[in-house]
Design an enzyme around this catalytic site. Structure first.
Site, PDB file in Angstrom:
ATOM      1  N   HIS A 406      54.307  89.582  93.943  1.00  0.00           N
ATOM      2  CA  HIS A 406      54.486  90.414  95.130  1.00  0.00           C
ATOM      3  C   HIS A 406      53.137  90.667  95.791  1.00  0.00           C
ATOM      4  O   HIS A 406      52.106  90.778  95.113  1.00  0.00           O
ATOM      5  CB  HIS A 406      55.122  91.748  94.753  1.00  0.00           C
ATOM      6  CG  HIS A 406      56.565  91.631  94.367  1.00  0.00           C
ATOM      7  ND1 HIS A 406      57.505  91.056  95.192  1.00  0.00           N
ATOM      8  CD2 HIS A 406      57.231  92.004  93.238  1.00  0.00           C
ATOM      9  CE1 HIS A 406      58.684  91.103  94.601  1.00  0.00           C
ATOM     10  NE2 HIS A 406      58.544  91.656  93.406  1.00  0.00           N
ATOM     11  N   CYS A 455      54.072  87.308  99.683  1.00  0.00           N
ATOM     12  CA  CYS A 455      54.459  87.722 101.031  1.00  0.00           C
ATOM     13  C   CYS A 455      53.268  88.321 101.764  1.00  0.00           C
ATOM     14  O   CYS A 455      52.302  88.790 101.159  1.00  0.00           O
ATOM     15  CB  CYS A 455      55.588  88.739 100.970  1.00  0.00           C
ATOM     16  SG  CYS A 455      57.152  88.032 100.419  1.00  0.00           S
TER      17      CYS A 455
END
Length: 817
Positions: A406, A455
């Site tokens: 993440h 991301c």
């Protein structure tokens, strides 16, 4: 056209469309059964069905191969798909067949005199059985050459003037050429376009030697006069350039790979000629070609002036003479830190980082990188790992950081999220990549590469603008982002192992001997051609790399120093597995205890029965009583296969004989081990004349294996030494001593049984960095008479990503709050 003429990629895509119950391969088999030649027996259908038991098996692919072996024509397959009303497969196959027909030579407009001979040529490549039809306007030409690739008009008369086109046919598919205009010109007594020529082909414009800068548009021209009209083929360094068949060669954005010699081959049906050789030199940007100096004009203004190297001379003109031979770049060492975070405490669990880190580790080691691969790190462990990595860097070293997990991006800064980040994390809970870069620049590295598989959405919980520090102008920085700004990165979830989209494409290109930016540009182009990524994920490249540095550059070590030797030795000690040993139980059973490394912080322990008395009927040795802080899935401990033990990236090649069966236990997060690893080996056995099971227990201590010696759980500053010290290094009083050194790890290979029996020393544990990422096993001597391989690394296939039938529902992003 037979099914066998389809490419492997097309067959795999078609198979994905037919691997279903409602309108799939079984319905196709029923439709094909109307022809006796393609009728399947029940046994053959069952054989196709059993392919579902294989993780990589496909019943439809097996059935299509069966049809191809029996010579099933494409037209019959299309007929069957229409009959079963599978519109998706029918459209795909129809498009595939038409795309296989390509016109390689287009007819050219011509003008000739009365009575001369004109030849219009149209050639195509594709499946066997192509046919040609020539038309003048809308009227088909029916004479003998009207169905040939060359249409001959002789003797040329007024009726031949007009527009001509050729249609290429295959079954129900067709493709049209461009129009060619034939005009009649009146000649004063000369019936040839080349009255003074013997060859009948003349080059009227030669390509010219040029000097260009990276990023410029390169245009070269070669023109010729001939009848029939000439065709062109361009060559670069004696190799043909694909899809360059026109008189003008245009390269929109040149790089250093385009330097060299260019020639053009001009030919027609009867003649051939070669152009002169044109040399193309590629230099730096025209801006950087000149010399610059900063002139201080006081507090009110500062100006940077260019010092011209010659009055009125353009920098590109100065490069007209070929420059000296291109410099061969090298690294003083190559070090990579790979981090994959999957098991987040407060966020979506990920599956791809384990396989992505594993595959990239394999590929980087093939290029002589010294790789440290770590999974599931919290904030403190990530900070400590980065600090150890930075201590390895020095002048001229190539440093590479890869992160999968993440992440987010705020105000131009990228942040890597550790597994213990809270639900509403901010920059205080994460690692800023740009801060790591500023610390890398202090080491005067030769190349800094960041591959961020995460991301880049904005974090609404974080409004702080982080100031990472002033970056130096080093012109050696490359950022490869898996996705673009304010977008998400995805992984494809499958039953066995998952891959991130980024690594799925990167692994096909990363070992290419090209400038890093050129290699990543090609990865971006590959991703852009994949339907599943289009509009969802696109690689973004940011770089100021001014030299042609590649990940494949060779290593030329600098003069060795005592500090280098100290770091090398310390790292080797920190990465040696515990020594394999033989345990002797009172009942007479002899048990082998062995160790293997899957990642730098994941170890597999196995037990194997070597000897047992004849009166003992059965026995097994299990591991128990591990320290409470150890990360062990007790349900998967003491398993008979590595897969059952949770080790997805290793497969067993040979099943040992029953008396030598092994039990495997996988230990994760070794970086959190704060004291020596201790456990108990519990022997369970039964005598042949007794029903009750008997147990014997032996305690075992194996020290601190692998990276547990580094004490990554302990805080340290960015300039501190490694948290682990080694007594034999006391004489080296150097402040920057890392345990992630530029020596290759002992965990690179898994030797054969019986190769080593003593404690592995740093001198004999270092293996070739080009060895595959096959985890290491340590064994005791004399156990087997001959070498027997235990396991091998399961490398994920380097297949075309387009061959995988990705579904957007199978894709999970790396971003969550």
């Amino acid at each position: 056209m037979n099914i066998s003429s389809l490419s492997e990629e097309s067959l795999n895509k078609l198979s994905k469309m037919l691997d279903n119950c409602s309108c799939g391969w079984r319905q196709l088999a029923n439709a094909a059964g109307e022809h006796p030649q393609f009728r399947c027996s029940e046994k053959e259908l069952t054989s196709c069905s059993l392919q579902v038991l294989d993780a990589a098996g496909s019943p439809a692919r097996t059935f299509l191969a069966w049809l191809a072996d029996r010579g099933c024509p494409m037209d019959f397959l299309l007929h069957c798909l229409r009959k079963m009303d599978n519109k998706e497969a029918l459209q795909f196959l129809t498009t595939t067949v038409s795309e296989q027909i390509r016109i390689t030579v287009q007819p050219q407009s011509q003008q000739a005199s009365l009575g001369s001979r004109v030849v219009l040529t149209c050639r195509a490549s594709g499946p066997p059985g192509l046919s040609y039809q020539w038309f003048k306007g809308k009227v088909e030409i029916l004479h003998e050459t009207g169905s040939l690739p060359e249409l001959v008009l002789c003797p040329l008369g007024p009726a031949h003037q007009g527009y001509y086109i050729c249609r290429i046919n295959h079954g129900g598919q067709c493709l049209f050429s461009t129009w060619a205009h034939v005009r009649l010109v009146h000649s004063a007594g000369c019936s040839s376009l080349f009255p003074g020529s013997v060859s009948g082909l003349q080059i009227s414009q030669q390509p010219q030697t040029q000097a260009a800068s990276e990023g410029d548009v390169l245009v070269m021209k070669c023109k010729a006069e001939a009848n029939p009209p000439p065709q062109y083929e361009w060559y670069h360094n004696k190799m043909p350039i694909p899809q360059q068949k026109a008189c003008s060669l245009k390269i929109p954005c040149v790089t250093t790979e385009h330097r060299g010699e260019y020639r053009c081959k001009v030919f027609n049906l009867y003649h051939e000629a070669w152009s002169d050789t044109a040399t193309v030199t590629i230099g730096p940007s025209s801006v950087t070609d000149a010399s610059w100096v900063e002139v201080d004009r006081g507090l009110e203004s500062q100006e940077v002036q260019r010092l011209k190297t010659g009055v009125g001379i353009n920098p590109l003109q100065q490069m007209a003479c070929p420059p000296p031979a291109a410099k061969n770049f090298y690294a003083t060492d190559k070090v990579a830190l790979l981090i994959g975070n999957m098991n987040y405490l407060h966020h979506t669990q990920l599956t791809a980082p384990i396989s992505d880190v594993h595959e990239l580790t394999n590929l980087l080691r093939q290029m002589d990188f010294k790789v440290v691969s770590l999974l599931d790190l919290n904030w403190q462990e990530m900070n400590s790992a980065v600090t150890e990595f930075l201590l390895l860097l020095d002048k001229g070293v190539y440093g590479l950081l890869y992160f999968a997990g993440h992440g987010y991006e705020n105000y131009g800064n990228s942040f890597m999220v550790p597994i213990d980040a809270p639900a509403s994390y901010t920059s205080a809970h994460c690692l800023c990549v740009q801060r790591i870069l500023t610390r890398m620049q202090e080491k005067k590295t030769g190349l800094n590469v960041f591959l961020l598989d995460m991301c880049r959405k904005r974090n609404p919980n974080d409004d702080l603008i982080v100031q990472p520090g002033t970056l130096k102008v080093t012109a050696n920085i490359v950022f490869g982002y898996a996705t673009c700004v304010d977008a998400e990165a995805y992984e494809v979830k499958r039953e066995d192992v998952s891959n991130g989209i980024f690594i799925s494409f990167l692994k096909k290109r990363v070992c290419e001997d090209e400038k890093v930016t050129v290699m990543l540009d090609r990865v971006a182009e590959d991703m852009g051609r994949c339907a599943i990524t289009r509009g969802r994920q696109a690689l973004e490249l940011r770089s100021n790399l001014s030299e042609r540095r590649s990940l494949t550059d060779r290593i030329q070590p600098s003069d060795s120093s005592a500090s280098d030797s100290a770091r090398n030795l310390q790292w080797a000690v920190a990465h040696v597995l515990p020594e394999s040993r033989c345990l002797h139980f009172d009942c007479g059973v002899k048990v082998q205890l062995g160790f293997a490394a899957e990642f730098s912080n994941i170890m597999v322990i196995y037990t194997r029965i070597l000897e047992k008395p004849a009166e003992i009927d059965s026995c097994c040795a299990q591991l128990t009583d591990f320290p409470q802080e150890m990360d062990i899935d007790l349900k998967k401990s003491n398993q008979e296969t590595l897969f059952e033990a949770g080790c997805l990236l290793l497969i067993k090649e040979e099943v040992p004989s029953p008396e030598a069966q092994s039990l495997y236990t996988r230990i994760r997060s070794l970086q959190r081990l704060k004291r020596d690893l201790t456990f108990t080996v519990c022997l369970h056995y039964t005598y042949s004349n007794m029903d009750e099971e008997v147990q014997e227990r032996l305690p075992v201590t194996v020290g601190k294996p692998l990276v547990s010696k580094l004490n990554l759980h302990e805080p340290r500053t960015s300039r501190s030494c490694s948290a682990y010290s080694y007594s034999s290094l006391d004489s080296f009083n150097y402040p920057e001593c890392s345990s992630f050194t530029s020596v290759d790890s002992a965990v690179n290979t898994w030797p054969y049984h019986g190769q080593t029996g003593s404690a592995v020393s740093p001198s004999n544990s270092l293996t070739s960095p080009r060895s595959a990422n096959v985890p290491e096993e340590t064994d005791s001597p004399g156990i087997f008479d001959s070498p027997q391989p235990l396991t091998s690394s399961k490398s994920l296939p380097h297949c075309q990503v387009n061959e995988i039938n990705y579904k957007f529902s199978d894709m999970y992003n790396f971003h969550s709050f």
